[in-house]
Design an enzyme around this catalytic site. Structure first.
Site, short mmCIF file in Angstrom:
data_model
loop_
_atom_site.label_atom_id
_atom_site.label_comp_id
_atom_site.label_asym_id
_atom_site.label_seq_id
_atom_site.Cartn_x
_atom_site.Cartn_y
_atom_site.Cartn_z
N HIS A 49 0.55 -1.19 -0.28
CA HIS A 49 0.01 -0.19 0.07
C HIS A 49 0.47 1.46 0.28
O HIS A 49 0.22 2.41 -0.51
CB HIS A 49 -0.65 -0.15 1.14
CG HIS A 49 -0.15 0.96 2.42
ND1 HIS A 49 -0.89 -0.82 3.71
CD2 HIS A 49 -0.29 1.38 2.88
CE1 HIS A 49 0.79 -0.48 4.56
NE2 HIS A 49 0.32 1.43 4.36
N ASP A 79 -0.05 -7.47 2.09
CA ASP A 79 1.00 -6.06 1.40
C ASP A 79 2.58 -6.18 1.86
O ASP A 79 2.43 -5.32 2.56
CB ASP A 79 0.24 -5.65 3.23
CG ASP A 79 0.00 -3.95 3.04
OD1 ASP A 79 0.50 -2.94 1.51
OD2 ASP A 79 -0.37 -3.18 3.93
N SER A 158 4.60 2.86 7.68
CA SER A 158 4.80 1.65 6.76
C SER A 158 5.22 0.93 5.92
O SER A 158 5.98 2.05 5.45
CB SER A 158 3.05 2.00 6.29
OG SER A 158 1.95 1.84 7.38
#
Length: 306
Positions: A49, A79, A158
């Protein structure tokens, strides 16, 4: 001269010193985050992402080195994404194994939250075996064995590293679930298979069986008979799926697949990669007091989930 740091501070500071140079800030399209160098020839691991649909972007390291990167491959259903730097990179971080983690263990998160390069937070493993839904098109999958930590994570973390006390990367930070709750994709054998596929093919081919399951403990008599404590209860069978054609039913208790005991969802999902597509898969279930053997033939998972 006495060491001014306590034992906890020494561990966190040593992990930070080891990993800060190896975690880059990432910008791709409108997205931003972090990435971890994991090979000597410039491959970095991040979240799918973070790179989104971009084919390229820029990275920047704590020492001021910056440059471009290309997206080698991405897998929204885990992911995870692999990118390759078009500039010099520091020596790689060591990938660990999240399967050895225990609740309460010290972990250190390294990333670039809120645009603040080279940020370090520390905490403990708050929980293991969590699930995180991920999707690609109409296909949805649960990322199993997600690591829950109370180490502070913010937007930009992230794709960054979650490391143990020896600076081994055991997770890739992926989401903030709520106040004091951070989640990381585990680094384990399944992750390594995904990384290898992304480097080799740019994508991950998965097999589709068509089962919705939930973990279930085994009754005592089945524990004695099988030597395993748990299995997977079939909650739903997708109509027309390989599982449906093989005769599997809701309520079945899946004990083994591919002649390998199945005790959790990851045990079944780790079989659902390219090698399983189009090949007979023997499955043993417990149904109405009896053991039943069936043969399913998984098909390739597509964007429509079929």
């Amino acid at each position: 001269m006495a060491d001014p740091l306590d034992a906890y501070s020494r561990v966190v500071s040593s992990v930070a010193a080891e990993l800060l140079p190896k975690v880059a800030g990432v910008r791709a399209g409108r997205g931003s985050g972090s990435a971890v160098v994991f090979t000597a020839d410039g491959f970095l691991l991040t979240n799918a992402h973070v790179v989104g649909s971009s084919r390229a972007g820029t990275i920047a390291f704590a020492d001021g080195t910056s440059g471009g990167f290309e997206v080698v491959g991405r897998d929204p259903l885990s992911d995870l994404a692999v990118i390759r730097a078009q500039t010099a990179t520091p020596p790689p971080a060591e990938l660990g194994d999240s399967d050895g983690l225990v609740v309460g263990q010290l972990v250190v998160a390294v990333g670039n939250p809120l645009g603040l390069a080279g940020s370090v937070t520390a905490g403990v493993v708050s929980g293991l075996g969590r699930s995180l839904p991920a999707s690609a098109g109409n296909a949805t999958r649960l990322i199993e064995d997600v690591i829950q930590t109370d180490a502070a994570l913010n937007p930009g973390n992230s794709g960054g590293a979650l490391a143990d006390s020896r600076a081994r990367v055991v997770g890739i930070n992926t989401a903030v679930a709520g106040v004091g709750v951070g989640l990381a994709v585990p680094v384990n054998g399944t992750t390594r298979s995904i990384i290898a596929a992304l480097i080799r093919d740019g994508r991950v081919r998965r097999a589709f069986l068509g089962l919705v399951t939930s973990p279930a403990p085994l009754p005592e008599h089945l524990r004695r008979r099988t030597g395993q404590d748990g299995a997977l209860r079939v909650v739903e069978v997708v109509p027309g799926s390989p599982a449906g054609r093989a005769g599997l039913r809701a309520g079945d208790l899946v004990l083994s697949a591919g002649r390998t005991p199945v005790t959790d969802a990851q045990g079944l999902q780790r079989l659902m990669f390219a090698d399983a597509i189009g090949r007979p898969l023997p499955i043993t279930v417990h149904r109405n007091g009896a053991l039943v053997d069936v043969i399913a033939e998984p098909v390739e998972l597509t964007g429509s989930g079929a």
